[in-house]
Motif scaffolding. Structure first.
Motif, PDB file in Angstrom:
ATOM      1  N   GLN A  44      -4.633 -56.399  14.648  1.00 18.40           N
ATOM      2  CA  GLN A  44      -3.894 -56.482  13.468  1.00 18.40           C
ATOM      3  C   GLN A  44      -3.682 -55.229  12.872  1.00 18.40           C
ATOM      4  O   GLN A  44      -2.497 -55.092  12.490  1.00 18.40           O
ATOM      5  CB  GLN A  44      -4.593 -57.782  12.870  1.00 18.40           C
ATOM      6  N   ASP A  48       0.171 -53.716  12.254  1.00 15.59           N
ATOM      7  CA  ASP A  48       0.792 -53.507  10.774  1.00 15.59           C
ATOM      8  C   ASP A  48       1.055 -52.179  10.315  1.00 15.59           C
ATOM      9  O   ASP A  48       1.517 -51.924   9.300  1.00 15.59           O
ATOM     10  CB  ASP A  48      -0.467 -54.039   9.761  1.00 15.59           C
ATOM     11  N   GLU A  68       4.600 -58.232   3.454  1.00 14.99           N
ATOM     12  CA  GLU A  68       5.403 -59.627   3.876  1.00 14.99           C
ATOM     13  C   GLU A  68       6.659 -59.327   4.458  1.00 14.99           C
ATOM     14  O   GLU A  68       6.923 -59.645   5.759  1.00 14.99           O
ATOM     15  CB  GLU A  68       5.424 -60.705   2.993  1.00 14.99           C
ATOM     16  N   LYS A  71       6.385 -57.156   7.660  1.00 19.54           N
ATOM     17  CA  LYS A  71       6.117 -58.068   8.867  1.00 19.54           C
ATOM     18  C   LYS A  71       7.436 -58.652   9.398  1.00 19.54           C
ATOM     19  O   LYS A  71       7.760 -58.567  10.598  1.00 19.54           O
ATOM     20  CB  LYS A  71       5.291 -59.172   8.367  1.00 19.54           C
ATOM     21  N   TYR A  75       8.875 -58.088  12.947  1.00 21.08           N
ATOM     22  CA  TYR A  75       9.367 -58.994  13.840  1.00 21.08           C
ATOM     23  C   TYR A  75      10.503 -58.998  14.389  1.00 21.08           C
ATOM     24  O   TYR A  75      11.075 -59.353  15.585  1.00 21.08           O
ATOM     25  CB  TYR A  75       9.076 -60.433  13.127  1.00 21.08           C
TER      26      TYR A  75
END
Length: 448
Positions: A44, A48, A68, A71, A75
């Motif tokens: 992870q 990140d 957030e 992320k 994506y």
């Protein structure tokens, strides 16, 4: 027209396709999303920190963003989506409580349709090569050890255009290091590989098939679903131990249904399209509705005229190697077709939801499929919205690759049909239809 009809009947039933009756679809889904079948590729922390190796403009935005938001940006860059049943995890990777990421089948077969995440839909945004490159660079930046997967992705091309992968050659290379019982050996014997990009098929048509892949060479069965877990750490005992798991996966694939078109359909026009479709297209693609019948017609490659690279890349020896192995019951039941005529005319249920089209993903919309002379030379996906007029991806078209697009990661957002294995030529049969019939058929295809 030179056509070949594939029929299995009782033979396939006896060799294992009925195993789906014993499987549990829900358990099969969780095998895919929760059970790592190969060694993890990264942790992870590495994911990140991929933003630190992004292009300057994107990196500056990420630096100012919250975790957030970063992320979400990651994506979007890599074509990942949240799991429908667990939005905190990606659909396309098994992420354990230890934070380790392992790819699963949804990397290619889990995408978005009209803005909705649908397991089994082709992932036409997956940036496999860009993600692998960024992970490798991030590991080096952070001083982390590189794995075999990191070295492999630097040597074997993973996908030249986002949404496509070199999956067929992955299989050829992995099988070359196995004997018929799946024991690993070091003396691989395979012809020079023809690396090329493929578009993943929709899983909701799995139940209609007897043979799988775009050349329909392999009988459908439980064991064959395991072949892309051929990492060197997985010996024969692991594959045999996964039998029950993959009976459940098989049942899950059989259970998937094509999504219904979510927008308005002109029913009168669609009925006209059905008549025209059954007059011209059904001879290869079959009929749909109460009397549905999918004939699994394989069309001669010269007659079809679409890009031949995939057809040529998988040799008769490659197909036989797979067929003679444990994956296909040592060819004792339904046998592989080692020298097929060409490509199979695909089942068209949910076709509106599986752009782009053709085996290599070279045609962005159904309108372009029906109008061969209008297919773009270069196209670029511009949004996640479905093009309701032309039915398919919303794209911008170009006569050539824009000269200002120079970065490799950026170029992968463009599909250039002049490149090796990426031709959008062929399948000119729709020109037998009048313009009015083409418009009606386009409307009918929304209803399948």
């Amino acid at each position: 027209m030179k056509l070949r009809l594939i029929s299995l009947g009782l033979l396939l039933f006896l060799c294992g396709s009925s195993l789906s009756l014993a499987g549990d679809p829900e358990k099969g889904y969780h095998v895919i999303v929760d059970k790592p079948l190969i060694s993890p590729y990264w942790d992870q922390e590495t994911f990140d920190n991929t933003w630190r190796v992004w292009p300057k403009d994107l990196k500056e935005l990420a630096e100012k963003a919250s975790p957030e938001e970063r992320k979400r940006m990651a994506y979007d860059r890599y074509g990942l989506t949240p799991r429908p049943d667990n939005p905190n995890k990606p659909l396309q990777y098994v992420v354990g409580d230890d934070g380790l990421w392992t790819p699963n089948c949804f990397t290619c077969h889990g995408g978005e349709v009209a803005g909705q995440v649908i397991p089994g839909a082709p992932n036409h945004r997956y940036a496999m090569q860009t993600l692998a490159d960024d992970i490798r660079y991030a590991k080096m930046l952070m001083g982390k050890r590189l794995l075999k997967s990191d070295y492999g992705s630097a040597v074997v091309p993973l996908g030249g255009t986002n949404g496509t992968t070199n999956a067929v050659m992955f299989g050829v290379i992995l099988m070359a290091f196995r004997d018929a019982d799946l024991n690993v050996h070091s003396s691989a014997d395979f012809m020079p590989t023809k690396h090329h990009d493929m578009d993943a098929p929709a899983w909701w048509n799995f139940a209609a098939k007897d043979y799988i892949y775009c050349d329909a060479f392999a009988p459908k069965g439980v064991k064959g679903l395991m072949q892309f877990a051929l990492a060197r750490e997985n010996g024969p005992e692991k594959f045999r131990g996964w039998q029950e798991d993959f009976e459940n996966v098989y049942a899950y694939l059989e259970s998937i249904k094509a999504p219904k078109y979510p927008y308005e359909v002109d029913k009168s026009l669609a009925e006209q399209g059905r008549i025209a479709f059954e007059k011209t297209c059904a001879r290869c693609h079959g009929k749909y509705g109460p009397e549905e019948k999918y004939p699994s017609i394989v069309v001669d490659i010269e007659e079809l005229g679409t890009d031949p690279v995939r057809y040529e890349a998988l040799s008769p020896a490659d197909r036989k190697l797979y067929g003679d192995s444990w994956f296909n019951e040592y060819n004792q039941g339904a046998k592989t077709v080692d020298d097929p005529a060409g490509y199979v005319a695909p089942h068209l249920a949910g076709v509106w939801a599986s752009p782009p089209y053709f085996h290599n993903g070279s045609v962005p919309t159904l309108w372009h499929v029906l109008n061969p002379s209008e297919r773009p030379t270069v196209w670029h996906r511009t949004s996640g919205q479905l093009d309701q007029q032309r039915v398919g991806l919303t794209v911008k078209e170009f006569a050539r690759m824009p000269p200002e697009v120079t970065r490799r990661d950026e170029r992968r957002n463009y599909f250039d049909t002049r490149n090796y294995g990426k031709s959008a030529a062929g399948h000119d049969y729709p020109d037998e239809l009048t313009p009015e019939e083409k418009r009606a058929v386009l409307e009918y295809l929304k209803t399948l």
